[in-house]
Design an enzyme around this catalytic site. Structure first.
Site, PDB file in Angstrom:
ATOM      1  CB  ALA A   1      -8.037   7.208   5.004  1.00  0.00           C
TER       2      ALA A   1
ATOM      3  N   GLY B   1      -8.084   9.038   9.856  1.00  0.00           N
ATOM      4  CA  GLY B   1      -8.263   8.998  11.578  1.00  0.00           C
ATOM      5  C   GLY B   1      -9.441   9.958  11.809  1.00  0.00           C
TER       6      GLY B   1
ATOM      7  CG  ASN C   1      -5.965   1.020  11.986  1.00  0.00           C
ATOM      8  OD1 ASN C   1      -4.660   0.719  11.737  1.00  0.00           O
ATOM      9  ND2 ASN C   1      -6.381   0.789  13.002  1.00  0.00           N
ATOM     10  CB  THR C   2      -8.983   5.415  13.194  1.00  0.00           C
ATOM     11  OG1 THR C   2      -7.566   5.566  12.788  1.00  0.00           O
ATOM     12  CG2 THR C   2      -9.178   6.147  14.502  1.00  0.00           C
TER      13      THR C   2
ATOM     14  CE  LYS D   1      -2.926   2.883   3.052  1.00  0.00           C
ATOM     15  NZ  LYS D   1      -3.543   2.884   4.181  1.00  0.00           N
TER      16      LYS D   1
END
Lengths: 70, 265
Positions: free
Chosen positions: B195, B169, B217-218, B108
């Site tokens: 994201a 995030g 992710n976050t 990535k």
């Protein structure tokens, strides 16, 4: 400085090695678990060449691993 | 996917490999390795991103390593170039990752431009892409939600293009659904939103727009209960995909009765 004493930069920190080492010996001495990759002076050292690759005075060494990230 | 609609769907194919799950997850920001593994199991993800970082010399020998918790024979490991602000750093990181993972060349690519927004630096990302494509890497590229740039990265040889929904995030969700839809319409490679997802409905919207997958992710790791949120995201991705395949009704300004008009007493 006696000739066998070497200074290297390991992961951004200056370290003194009191005897000549190969990459394999350096990695062993660090007692790190898991998969690693090693770069010396911005050149990747393939795992198969750890035994034959010697650390030289002034080398800039990076030892990296995979960590959590997004 | 387990509903009857599942039989109509094609699996996600990334670099010649087939995946049942269209959710890709990061492995950062978890409390510990145990929570990491439980959340990833609940998410159903088969592709997980990792970062490449210096070992903490002499400090980490008793802790399990990430690749022991998430073994490469069980998951597709997707190393990222997070934290790189120029092409040279990104290329170096990819080469270290390839050595670390025994020649694995799926990566990535993200080259950041600004610490406040973590928006991509497009000129540096292009420069890194050109070098890495020549070097045999298979690139999933993080980019902004610009349809022109998304197409350009495909033409440069990226095997997947990953426009942001919102800043990394931030949890702001899909800020520009019309651009995401245009990127999907133009694409000849998988498009994954990467994201900015905050909650399950954001992931569902990305899939309803026709995206091939979502990387996050976050939104999971930062939730109060990451394992439960991972499960929610797993379902949202499937629900959004099925809704996309099913074909939603057009939006209308006025009502349309669901019960028959005739036969009213």
């Amino acid at each position: 400085m006696p000739p066998e004493i070497m200074q290297v930069v390991l992961n951004g920190k200056t370290q003194t090695l009191d005897k000549p080492l190969t990459v394999a010996q350096l990695v062993d001495s660090l007692a790190l678990e898991g998969k690693l990759a090693v770069e010396i002076n911005q050149e990747i050292i393939p795992r198969g060449r750890y035994d034959e690759t010697r650390i030289n005075d002034g080398d800039c060494i990076e030892v990296v691993r995979a960590v959590g990230g997004g | 996917m387990n509903a009857s609609a599942g039989s109509e769907d094609q699996p996600l194919v990334i670099d010649g490999r087939t995946y049942r799950s269209r959710l890709l997850v990061g492995t950062g920001k978890y409390r510990d390795m145990n929570e990491t593994r439980r959340a990833i199991d609940a998410s159903g993800a088969e592709i997980v991103t990792v970062a490449i970082r210096r070992t903490n010399i002499g400090q980490d020998k008793d802790q399990p390593s990430l690749l022991e918790i998430l073994p490469p024979n069980e998951f597709t490991i997707l190393p990222n170039t997070a934290g790189c602000y120029d092409a040279d750093c990104a290329v170096r990181t990819c080469r270290l990752a390839r050595e670390l993972l025994d020649g694995h060349n799926l990566i990535k690519l993200e080259v950041l431009g600004d610490e406040k927004t973590l928006y991509p630096d497009i000129p540096e990302t292009i420069k890194a892409t050109e070098i890495l494509v020549k070097d045999g890497f298979r690139i999933m590229v993080y980019t902004n939600d610009d349809p022109v740039m998304a197409k350009r990265f495909e033409e440069l040889g990226c095997i997947a293009v990953m426009p942001l929904a919102a800043p990394i995030g931030s949890g702001l969700g899909i800020r520009n659904p019309y651009n995401i839809r245009t990127i999907v319409e133009n694409a000849g490679v998988p498009i994954l939103v990467d994201a900015g997802v905050g909650t399950a409905s954001d992931a569902a919207i990305a899939m309803e727009l026709g995206c091939d997958g979502v990387l996050m992710n976050t939104a999971i790791a930062g939730a109060k209960n990451p394992v439960l949120m991972a499960s929610a995201m797993n379902k949202a991705i499937q629900a959004g995909r099925e809704a996309y395949l099913a074909g939603r009704i057009p939006r209308k300004a006025y009502a349309s009765a669901s019960s028959p008009i005739e036969g009213i007493i």
